[in-house]
Design an enzyme around this catalytic site. Structure first.
Site, PDB file in Angstrom:
ATOM      1  N   LYS A 167       0.824  -1.218   0.000  1.00  0.00           N
ATOM      2  CA  LYS A 167       0.000   0.000   0.000  1.00  0.00           C
ATOM      3  C   LYS A 167       0.859   1.269   0.000  1.00  0.00           C
ATOM      4  CE  LYS A 167      -3.362   2.778   0.250  1.00  0.00           C
ATOM      5  NZ  LYS A 167      -4.228   3.034  -0.897  1.00  0.00           N
TER       6      LYS A 167
ATOM      7  N   CYS B   8      -4.341  11.210   1.183  1.00  0.00           N
ATOM      8  CA  CYS B   8      -3.592   9.968   0.994  1.00  0.00           C
ATOM      9  C   CYS B   8      -2.138  10.197   0.610  1.00  0.00           C
ATOM     10  CB  CYS B   8      -4.306   9.131  -0.055  1.00  0.00           C
ATOM     11  SG  CYS B   8      -6.010   8.853   0.423  1.00  0.00           S
TER      12      CYS B   8
HETATM   13  P1  NAD Z   1     -12.090   9.493   7.414  1.00  0.00           P
HETATM   14  O1  NAD Z   1     -11.526  10.469   8.345  1.00  0.00           O
HETATM   15  O2  NAD Z   1     -13.009   9.950   6.330  1.00  0.00           O
HETATM   16  O3  NAD Z   1     -12.867   8.361   8.234  1.00  0.00           O
HETATM   17  C1  NAD Z   1     -12.403   7.786   9.402  1.00  0.00           C
HETATM   18  C2  NAD Z   1     -13.607   7.572  10.312  1.00  0.00           C
HETATM   19  O4  NAD Z   1     -13.216   6.811  11.454  1.00  0.00           O
HETATM   20  C3  NAD Z   1     -14.180   8.883  10.871  1.00  0.00           C
HETATM   21  O5  NAD Z   1     -15.557   8.970  10.525  1.00  0.00           O
HETATM   22  C4  NAD Z   1     -13.982   8.777  12.389  1.00  0.00           C
HETATM   23  O6  NAD Z   1     -15.023   9.376  13.131  1.00  0.00           O
HETATM   24  C5  NAD Z   1     -13.964   7.261  12.567  1.00  0.00           C
HETATM   25  N1  NAD Z   1     -13.316   6.800  13.814  1.00  0.00           N
HETATM   26  C6  NAD Z   1     -12.110   7.165  14.336  1.00  0.00           C
HETATM   27  N2  NAD Z   1     -11.878   6.479  15.472  1.00  0.00           N
HETATM   28  C7  NAD Z   1     -12.941   5.677  15.680  1.00  0.00           C
HETATM   29  C8  NAD Z   1     -13.295   4.743  16.690  1.00  0.00           C
HETATM   30  N3  NAD Z   1     -12.480   4.499  17.726  1.00  0.00           N
HETATM   31  N4  NAD Z   1     -14.486   4.109  16.600  1.00  0.00           N
HETATM   32  C9  NAD Z   1     -15.318   4.339  15.562  1.00  0.00           C
HETATM   33  N5  NAD Z   1     -15.043   5.211  14.580  1.00  0.00           N
HETATM   34  C10 NAD Z   1     -13.868   5.871  14.621  1.00  0.00           C
HETATM   35  O7  NAD Z   1     -10.846   8.733   6.758  1.00  0.00           O
HETATM   36  P2  NAD Z   1     -10.796   7.939   5.366  1.00  0.00           P
HETATM   37  O8  NAD Z   1     -10.499   8.882   4.258  1.00  0.00           O
HETATM   38  O9  NAD Z   1     -11.965   7.049   5.269  1.00  0.00           O
HETATM   39  O10 NAD Z   1      -9.468   7.081   5.585  1.00  0.00           O
HETATM   40  C11 NAD Z   1      -9.425   6.013   6.500  1.00  0.00           C
HETATM   41  C12 NAD Z   1      -8.161   5.214   6.271  1.00  0.00           C
HETATM   42  O11 NAD Z   1      -8.193   4.623   4.962  1.00  0.00           O
HETATM   43  C13 NAD Z   1      -6.877   6.042   6.303  1.00  0.00           C
HETATM   44  O12 NAD Z   1      -5.853   5.260   6.835  1.00  0.00           O
HETATM   45  C14 NAD Z   1      -6.609   6.333   4.829  1.00  0.00           C
HETATM   46  O13 NAD Z   1      -5.252   6.567   4.568  1.00  0.00           O
HETATM   47  C15 NAD Z   1      -7.058   5.048   4.185  1.00  0.00           C
HETATM   48  N6  NAD Z   1      -7.473   5.175   2.797  1.00  0.00           N
HETATM   49  C16 NAD Z   1      -8.220   6.252   2.407  1.00  0.00           C
HETATM   50  C17 NAD Z   1      -8.651   6.347   1.081  1.00  0.00           C
HETATM   51  C18 NAD Z   1      -9.473   7.523   0.614  1.00  0.00           C
HETATM   52  O14 NAD Z   1      -9.675   7.642  -0.592  1.00  0.00           O
HETATM   53  N7  NAD Z   1      -9.943   8.410   1.492  1.00  0.00           N
HETATM   54  C19 NAD Z   1      -8.341   5.315   0.164  1.00  0.00           C
HETATM   55  C20 NAD Z   1      -7.589   4.218   0.611  1.00  0.00           C
HETATM   56  C21 NAD Z   1      -7.169   4.151   1.927  1.00  0.00           C
HETATM   57  C1  UGA Z   2      -5.185   7.840  -4.232  1.00  0.00           C
HETATM   58  C2  UGA Z   2      -4.875   6.575  -5.036  1.00  0.00           C
HETATM   59  O1  UGA Z   2      -5.098   6.829  -6.427  1.00  0.00           O
HETATM   60  C3  UGA Z   2      -5.754   5.404  -4.577  1.00  0.00           C
HETATM   61  O2  UGA Z   2      -5.391   4.228  -5.276  1.00  0.00           O
HETATM   62  C4  UGA Z   2      -5.544   5.205  -3.078  1.00  0.00           C
HETATM   63  O3  UGA Z   2      -6.409   4.194  -2.596  1.00  0.00           O
HETATM   64  C5  UGA Z   2      -5.835   6.495  -2.339  1.00  0.00           C
HETATM   65  O4  UGA Z   2      -4.995   7.557  -2.860  1.00  0.00           O
HETATM   66  C6  UGA Z   2      -5.540   6.324  -0.871  1.00  0.00           C
HETATM   67  O5  UGA Z   2      -4.662   5.604  -0.505  1.00  0.00           O
HETATM   68  O6  UGA Z   2      -6.245   6.919  -0.072  1.00  0.00           O
HETATM   69  P1  UGA Z   2      -7.096   9.697  -4.292  1.00  0.00           P
HETATM   70  O7  UGA Z   2      -6.248  10.419  -3.317  1.00  0.00           O
HETATM   71  O8  UGA Z   2      -8.540   9.557  -4.045  1.00  0.00           O
HETATM   72  O9  UGA Z   2      -6.529   8.200  -4.505  1.00  0.00           O
HETATM   73  O10 UGA Z   2      -6.980  10.448  -5.685  1.00  0.00           O
HETATM   74  P2  UGA Z   2      -6.053  10.354  -6.991  1.00  0.00           P
HETATM   75  O11 UGA Z   2      -6.939  10.267  -8.150  1.00  0.00           O
HETATM   76  O12 UGA Z   2      -4.999   9.356  -6.858  1.00  0.00           O
HETATM   77  O13 UGA Z   2      -5.407  11.820  -6.978  1.00  0.00           O
HETATM   78  C7  UGA Z   2      -4.532  12.228  -5.945  1.00  0.00           C
HETATM   79  C8  UGA Z   2      -3.995  13.617  -6.230  1.00  0.00           C
HETATM   80  O14 UGA Z   2      -3.096  13.578  -7.341  1.00  0.00           O
HETATM   81  C9  UGA Z   2      -5.070  14.638  -6.609  1.00  0.00           C
HETATM   82  O15 UGA Z   2      -4.769  15.861  -6.027  1.00  0.00           O
HETATM   83  C10 UGA Z   2      -4.969  14.717  -8.123  1.00  0.00           C
HETATM   84  O16 UGA Z   2      -5.418  15.942  -8.640  1.00  0.00           O
HETATM   85  C11 UGA Z   2      -3.478  14.529  -8.323  1.00  0.00           C
HETATM   86  N1  UGA Z   2      -3.111  13.985  -9.655  1.00  0.00           N
HETATM   87  C12 UGA Z   2      -3.497  12.740 -10.007  1.00  0.00           C
HETATM   88  C13 UGA Z   2      -2.308  14.753 -10.490  1.00  0.00           C
HETATM   89  O17 UGA Z   2      -1.933  15.891 -10.165  1.00  0.00           O
HETATM   90  N2  UGA Z   2      -1.932  14.215 -11.702  1.00  0.00           N
HETATM   91  C14 UGA Z   2      -2.311  12.968 -12.096  1.00  0.00           C
HETATM   92  O18 UGA Z   2      -1.910  12.550 -13.207  1.00  0.00           O
HETATM   93  C15 UGA Z   2      -3.105  12.220 -11.232  1.00  0.00           C
END
Ligand code: NAD
Ligand code: UGA
Length: 431
Positions: free
Chosen positions: A204, A260
C-alpha cells in the site's frame, strides 16, 4: 458473512456499503455522533458518486446498519475491518492512536473468533502491534487472527473502484484468515494477491508513493517544458505509450493533494528512516510537490505584477474533481498565500464549499462558476471538475476585468483559449 466495519468515513462507508451490496450483513460503526446521526437519517455525510443510492438500497434490504458500538458490531461477526483515520503527526509518522483505540475496544469485547482486518493505510509492522494489543488486553482468551487488506479506491470513483478492483491484496498469517477473506471477496471475481501481513502493508505505501512519484516527475518535466517552450501533454503522451511507463498519472498540474498521497509518502519516508534506510527519493517527491504550487503562484505574480488589492476568481477547491474532500487540497495553500499578499478571493466549487468554509475564511463563495469572474482581475482553475470543461467563455470574458486565465489543471486547449481572446497560462504548455 457477518461483517463489522469500524470508521464510516470515505473508506469505511464505501467498504461497508459495498460488502452489503455483495450479500453480506454489515454493521458500520463510527464514534462521531454527528456523522452517525446523518447516516441514521438516511443521508450521506460525504459526496461520492453512486454511494447514496447503494446505501439506501442496502439499508432497505436490512443488510446495512449503523451503530456507535464496536461491542454490538462484534457480536457474531466473522470479520471486522478497521477503517479509521491514520493522520500524519508533526514528524511525518502516522498517528496510529485511532487504530490502537479500536484494537483496545476489540480486546475488551471479543467473545468469539473474529478476523481483525486492517484496511486503514498503516506503516509496515502495524499488524503486529494490533495483534499484540488485542492479545495483551483480551478478556476472554478466544482465538482471533489479524490480517492486512489495504484499500486502493480513489475518491470520486470509490464505489466503482471497490466493486471492480484491479487486484485485492490480502496479507495473512493463517489459512483460516485467508479462507474468510477469499470468501468475502469471491463475488467480485478479482485477481487476489495473497502475501504475508508486512508485505501487504508495504504494497500500500509503496503503491501510493510510486503514483505520487509519477506526478512529481511529470510536474518537474512540465517546468522544464515551460522554460524551453515545449508541451508537457505531448511529452506525457509520447512517454505513456511505452507500456513500461503507462499513460496514467502523468497529468501535470499544481501538485497532488488529498488525505492519501501527502501523508502516506511522509509516513513511508518516516518508516524507512526509522529502520535505517535512506529514501530521499520520497523527500524529493514531496519537495517537488510543494514547490509546484510556488511555480504556479510565481506565474500569477509575474503576469499580474502587484497582487495587493486585486481580485481573483477561483474555480475548484477540492483536492481533485468529483469529491468534496478538502484535506491537503492544493487550493488551500495557494489561496492562503494569495490572501496574505492582499488578494480578494471569489470562489466556487460544485461540491466542496461546505468543507472549504471550515478551512478557508475571508472568501466570497458564489453559487455558480460565473459569479467568481465578476470584476475579477483573472480566473484561476484549481480543480479538474468536469463541470468546468464546458463553460460559456464569451460570458466569462465579459465578466472579467482582464481576460486572463491561470489554469492549474491543464483543462483547456491553449490554442482555442487564445482564439477566444484569453491570455491563457497553463502548466508546461506553450501559450
Ligand atoms: P475518514 O476520516 O473519512 O474516516 C475515518 C472515520 O473513522 C471517521 O468517521 C472517524 O469518526 C472514525 N473513527 C475514528 N476512530 C474511531 C473509533 N475508535 N471508533 C469508531 N469510529 C472511529 O478517513 P478515510 O479517508 O476514510 O481514511 C481512513 C483510512 O483509509 C486512512 O488510513 C486512509 O489513509 C485510508 N485510505 C483512504 C482512502 C481515501 O480515498 N480516502 C483510500 C484508501 C485508503
Ligand atoms: C489515491 C490513489 O489513487 C488510490 O489508489 C488510493 O487508494 C488512495 O490515494 C488512498 O490511498 O487513499 P485519491 O487520493 O482519491 O486516490 O486520488 P487520486 O486520483 O490518486 O489523486 C490524488 C492527487 O493527485 C489529486 O490531487 C490529483 O489531482 C493529483 N493527480 C493525479 C495529479 O496531479 N496528476 C495525475 O496525473 C493524477
Amino acid at each position: 458473512m457477518k461483517i463489522a466495519v469500524i470508521g464510516a468515513g470515505y473508506v469505511g462507508l464505501v467498504t461497508g456499503t459495498c460488502f452489503a451490496e455483495i450479500g453480506n450483513d454489515v454493521i458500520c460503526v463510527d464514534n462521531d455522533p454527528k456523522k452517525l446521526a446523518v447516516l441514521k437519517k438516511g443521508e450521506v455525510p460525504i459526496y461520492e458518486p453512486g454511494l447514496d443510492e447503494l446505501i439506501k438500497k442496502n439499508v432497505r434490504a436490512k443488510r446495512l446498519q449503523f451503530s456507535s458500538s464496536i461491542k454490538t458490531a462484534l457480536k457474531g461477526a466473522d470479520a471486522l475491518f478497521i477503517c479509521v483515520n491514520t493522520p500524519p503527526k508533526k514528524d511525518g509518522g502516522a498517528d496510529l492512536s485511532y487504530v490502537e483505540n479500536v484494537a483496545q475496544e476489540i480486546a475488551e469485547n471479543l467473545s468469539d473468533y473474529c478476523l481483525i482486518v486492517e484496511k486503514s493505510t498503516v506503516p509496515v509492522q502495524t499488524g503486529e502491534r494490533v495483534y499484540d494489543t488485542i492479545k495483551k488486553n483480551h478478556k476472554k482468551g478466544c482465538p482471533f487472527d489479524v490480517a492486512s487488506n489495504p484499500e486502493f479506491l480513489r475518491e470520486g470513483s470509490a464505489v466503482q473502484d471497490f466493486l471492480k478492483p484491479d487486484r485485492i491484496v490480502i496479507g495473512v498469517s493463517s489459512a483460516r484468515a485467508e479462507k474468510i477473506l477469499r470468501k468475502i471477496y469471491a463475488p467480485l471475481k478479482a485477481k487476489m494477491v495473497v502475501t504475508d501481513i508486512k508485505s501487504a502493508e508495504l504494497i500500500k505505501h509503496a503503491s501510493n508513493s510510486f503514483l505520487a512519484t509519477k506526478i512529481s516527475f511529470i510536474n518537474n518535466v512540465a517546468r522544464v517544458c515551460d522554460a524551453v517552450g515545449a508541451d508537457i501533454e505531448q511529452v506525457a503522451k509520447g512517454m505513456g505509450l511505452d507500456p513500461r511507463i503507462g499513460p496514467s498519472f502523468l497529468s501535470a498540474g499544481i501538485g497532488f493533494g488529498g488525505f492519501c498521497f501527502p501523508k502516506d509518502l511522509a509516513a513511508f519516508l518516516h518508516m524507512a528512516n526509522s529502520v535505517g534506510q535512506d529514501f530521499s527519493l520520497l523527500q524529493s517527491v514531496l519537495d517537488i510537490n510543494d514547490t509546484q504550487k510556488d511555480f504556479y503562484l510565481q506565474r500569477i505574480e509575474k503576469v499580474l505584477w502587484n497582487l495587493r488589492g486585486k481580485t481573483l476568481g477561483v474555480l475548484g477547491l477540492a483536492f481533485k474533481g468529483n469529491t468534496d474532500d478538502m484535506r491537503f487540497a492544493p487550493s488551500i495553500e495557494i489561496i492562503k498565500h494569495l490572501q496574505k499578499e492582499g488578494v480578494k478571493i471569489q470562489a466556487y466549487d460544485p461540491a466542496a464549499m461546505v468543507r472549504a468554509k471550515e478551512v478557508l475564511k475571508g472568501i466570497t463563495y458564489t453559487t455558480n462558476p460565473y459569479d467568481v469572474c465578476k470584476k475579477a482581475d483573472a480566473l484561476l482553475i484549481l480543480t479538474d471538475w468536469d463541470d468546468f470543461k464546458d463553460l460559456n467563455w464569451e460570458k466569462i470574458k465579459k465578466l472579467l476585468i482582464q481576460p486572463i486565465i491561470f489554469d492549474g489543471r491543464n483543462l483547456y486547449d491553449p490554442k482555442k483559449m487564445k482564439k477566444l481572446g484569453f491570455d491563457y497560462y497553463s502548466i508546461g504548455r506553450a501559450t
